[in-house]
Design a protein around this motif. Structure first.
Motif, PDB file in Angstrom:
ATOM      1  N   LEU A   1       0.907   6.448   4.835  1.00 35.26           N
ATOM      2  CA  LEU A   1       0.925   4.996   4.633  1.00 35.26           C
ATOM      3  C   LEU A   1       0.204   4.278   5.768  1.00 35.26           C
ATOM      4  N   LYS A   2       0.494   4.691   7.000  1.00 37.45           N
ATOM      5  CA  LYS A   2      -0.117   4.029   8.155  1.00 37.45           C
ATOM      6  C   LYS A   2      -1.628   4.217   8.185  1.00 37.45           C
ATOM      7  N   ILE A   3      -2.082   5.401   7.850  1.00 41.34           N
ATOM      8  CA  ILE A   3      -3.532   5.638   7.859  1.00 41.34           C
ATOM      9  C   ILE A   3      -4.219   4.806   6.778  1.00 41.34           C
TER      10      ILE A   3
ATOM     11  N   ARG B   1      -3.159   1.915   5.562  1.00 40.23           N
ATOM     12  CA  ARG B   1      -3.181   0.513   6.016  1.00 40.23           C
ATOM     13  C   ARG B   1      -4.307   0.288   7.016  1.00 40.23           C
ATOM     14  N   GLU B   2      -4.480   1.237   7.910  1.00 34.51           N
ATOM     15  CA  GLU B   2      -5.559   1.114   8.895  1.00 34.51           C
ATOM     16  C   GLU B   2      -6.922   1.100   8.206  1.00 34.51           C
ATOM     17  N   ALA B   3      -7.096   1.939   7.196  1.00 30.42           N
ATOM     18  CA  ALA B   3      -8.359   1.957   6.455  1.00 30.42           C
ATOM     19  C   ALA B   3      -8.607   0.608   5.775  1.00 30.42           C
ATOM     20  N   ALA B   4      -7.543   0.021   5.236  1.00 30.20           N
ATOM     21  CA  ALA B   4      -7.684  -1.282   4.569  1.00 30.20           C
ATOM     22  C   ALA B   4      -8.109  -2.359   5.564  1.00 30.20           C
ATOM     23  N   MET B   5      -7.551  -2.320   6.774  1.00 28.34           N
ATOM     24  CA  MET B   5      -7.934  -3.295   7.799  1.00 28.34           C
ATOM     25  C   MET B   5      -9.353  -3.048   8.296  1.00 28.34           C
ATOM     26  N   ARG B   6      -9.682  -1.809   8.494  1.00 29.36           N
ATOM     27  CA  ARG B   6     -11.041  -1.487   8.953  1.00 29.36           C
ATOM     28  C   ARG B   6     -12.092  -1.970   7.961  1.00 29.36           C
ATOM     29  N   ALA B   7     -11.785  -1.833   6.666  1.00 27.34           N
ATOM     30  CA  ALA B   7     -12.741  -2.247   5.636  1.00 27.34           C
ATOM     31  C   ALA B   7     -12.993  -3.751   5.713  1.00 27.34           C
ATOM     32  N   LEU B   8     -11.926  -4.521   5.923  1.00 26.05           N
ATOM     33  CA  LEU B   8     -12.095  -5.978   6.047  1.00 26.05           C
ATOM     34  C   LEU B   8     -12.903  -6.313   7.300  1.00 26.05           C
ATOM     35  N   PHE B   9     -12.570  -5.669   8.389  1.00 28.21           N
ATOM     36  CA  PHE B   9     -13.286  -5.891   9.646  1.00 28.21           C
ATOM     37  C   PHE B   9     -14.781  -5.626   9.452  1.00 28.21           C
ATOM     38  N   ARG B  10     -15.090  -4.498   8.817  1.00 23.73           N
ATOM     39  CA  ARG B  10     -16.494  -4.115   8.637  1.00 23.73           C
ATOM     40  C   ARG B  10     -17.221  -5.070   7.704  1.00 23.73           C
TER      41      ARG B  10
ATOM     42  N   GLU C   1       1.043  -3.048  17.217  1.00 21.79           N
ATOM     43  CA  GLU C   1       2.271  -3.259  17.997  1.00 21.79           C
ATOM     44  C   GLU C   1       3.500  -3.348  17.095  1.00 21.79           C
ATOM     45  N   GLN C   2       3.307  -3.896  15.900  1.00 21.25           N
ATOM     46  CA  GLN C   2       4.429  -4.050  14.973  1.00 21.25           C
ATOM     47  C   GLN C   2       4.734  -2.768  14.202  1.00 21.25           C
ATOM     48  N   GLY C   3       3.896  -1.738  14.441  1.00 20.23           N
ATOM     49  CA  GLY C   3       4.142  -0.454  13.793  1.00 20.23           C
ATOM     50  C   GLY C   3       3.580  -0.323  12.394  1.00 20.23           C
ATOM     51  N   ALA C   4       2.668  -1.253  12.014  1.00 14.68           N
ATOM     52  CA  ALA C   4       2.082  -1.169  10.675  1.00 14.68           C
ATOM     53  C   ALA C   4       1.185   0.057  10.544  1.00 14.68           C
ATOM     54  N   PHE C   5       0.530   0.431  11.651  1.00 15.36           N
ATOM     55  CA  PHE C   5      -0.278   1.659  11.660  1.00 15.36           C
ATOM     56  C   PHE C   5      -0.486   2.111  13.106  1.00 15.36           C
TER      57      PHE C   5
ATOM     58  N   ILE D   1       0.847  -1.202   0.000  1.00 14.88           N
ATOM     59  CA  ILE D   1       0.000   0.000   0.000  1.00 14.88           C
ATOM     60  C   ILE D   1       0.882   1.251   0.000  1.00 14.88           C
ATOM     61  N   GLY D   2       0.601   2.151  -0.945  1.00 12.09           N
ATOM     62  CA  GLY D   2       1.343   3.412  -1.022  1.00 12.09           C
ATOM     63  C   GLY D   2       2.738   3.282  -1.578  1.00 12.09           C
ATOM     64  N   VAL D   3       3.074   2.120  -2.110  1.00 10.31           N
ATOM     65  CA  VAL D   3       4.414   1.874  -2.660  1.00 10.31           C
ATOM     66  C   VAL D   3       4.308   1.661  -4.167  1.00 10.31           C
ATOM     67  N   SER D   4       5.207   2.229  -4.927  1.00 13.56           N
ATOM     68  CA  SER D   4       5.154   2.127  -6.384  1.00 13.56           C
ATOM     69  C   SER D   4       5.338   0.689  -6.843  1.00 13.56           C
TER      70      SER D   4
END
Length: 315
Positions: free
Chosen positions: A214-216, A218-227, A311-315, A198-201
């Motif tokens: 980038l972190k935001i 990634r968080e949006a991508a995870m939230r979408a799956l959760f929802r 915790e791993q710093g992904a977002f 995500i966000g990488v060429s």
């Protein structure tokens, strides 16, 4: 970081993926399926949901989550029309004049739209630019051990209209009978998300966005799956054919590099996934593996994955 999720869900009398209408008959998607019976392999046709259908639903949720976090979403995707900058007409809405360098075209699209960043696109003009989707989703297919019990059955419905002699035209009927083919099965599908993409060429492998953005995303991508999983808002005809049932099992693996959980169409998919992860652990790779079966609900397993990624710093 790479996330892989295996999902099992029970759906009774569903019309989640209709493929064609012939006259007054709407047909459910079906696929050939290899099963074993009495020690022999046989092919049966079973109800199924396409990966395209599930991917569309995921991207609809991604639009909502991205807008909620104040991220950029193009006008087409805001309407859930995922043209993905396929030609000059749609690309000019994001960048005009259109650059000649493919790298500049990719940068302009990724910066303008989270959905095309996460979901990929194909600009089919000169020069062509292709970006692979950061998420992958399989077809939803019946669990192997009970596939022979999966069914597709037409249900009769009728619509009525009141017509007096002045409004009636020709042989128009006051009653129309139609059939909707419904499926019933215990389905399984796999969803993968490459957070590092995500966000990488896709051309240079260099970040297009700053670390905070980038972190935001990634968080949006995870939230979408959760929802999507929590709400069961995927597939068609939910207004009158919302499936009776729900998610029965979820297995979530988070790894440093790409790893895919064993398909949930197999009964031993959790045990086999654990064994495969132990091998990776022996090679020095850290991971999280959590499952929701029995008392644990799917949301709890997904929340564990979200906390681990944080915790791993992904977002």
């Amino acid at each position: 970081m790479f996330l892989s999720v295996g999902v099992r869900f029970e759906a009774n009398v569903e019309a989640l993926n209709m493929v064609e209408t012939a006259g007054n008959y709407s047909k459910h998607r079906r696929v050939p399926y290899l099963v074993e019976e009495d020690g022999k392999l046989k092919t049966v046709y079973v109800p199924a949901l396409s990966g395209e259908s599930l991917a569309h639903a995921y991207q609809e949720h991604l639009v909502r989550e991205a807008l909620g976090l104040g991220l950029s979403v193009c006008d087409d995707c805001r309407r859930n029309e995922f043209y993905k900058s396929m030609n000059k007409v749609h690309l000019k809405k994001k960048v005009n004049p259109i650059p000649d360098d493919p790298r500049d075209i990719e940068i302009a699209i990724v910066r303008s739209c989270v959905v095309e960043d996460v979901g990929g696109f194909l600009y089919a003009e000169k020069p062509p630019v292709r970006r692979s989707s950061a998420f992958q989703v399989s077809y939803a297919l019946p669990v192997k051990s009970v596939a022979l019990f999966a069914t597709s059955e037409p249900q009769l419905h009728a619509r009525h209209a009141q017509m007096d002699t002045s409004s009636k035209k020709g042989n128009a009927s006051e009653q129309m009978i139609y059939y909707v083919e419904t499926g019933t099965a215990l389905y399984g599908f796999t969803f993968n998300l490459d957070l590092d993409a995500i966000g990488v060429s896709a051309i240079t492998s260099e970040p297009i966005l700053d670390e905070n953005e980038l972190k935001i995303r990634r968080e949006a991508a995870m939230r979408a799956l959760f929802r999507m999983l929590s709400s069961a808002q995927f597939g068609a005809k939910l207004s009158r054919f919302f499936p009776v049932g729900g998610i029965t099992e979820v297995a979530v693996a988070v790894t440093e590099h790409p790893f895919v959980v064993t398909s949930p169409i197999y009964d031993d998919y959790i045990a086999r996934t654990e064994r495969r992860l132990k091998v990776l652990e022996g090679l020095g790779e850290n991971y999280l593996f959590t499952v929701a079966t029995g008392e644990k609900v799917p949301e709890e397993a997904l929340k564990e994955a979200v906390d681990y990624l944080r915790e791993q710093g992904a977002f």
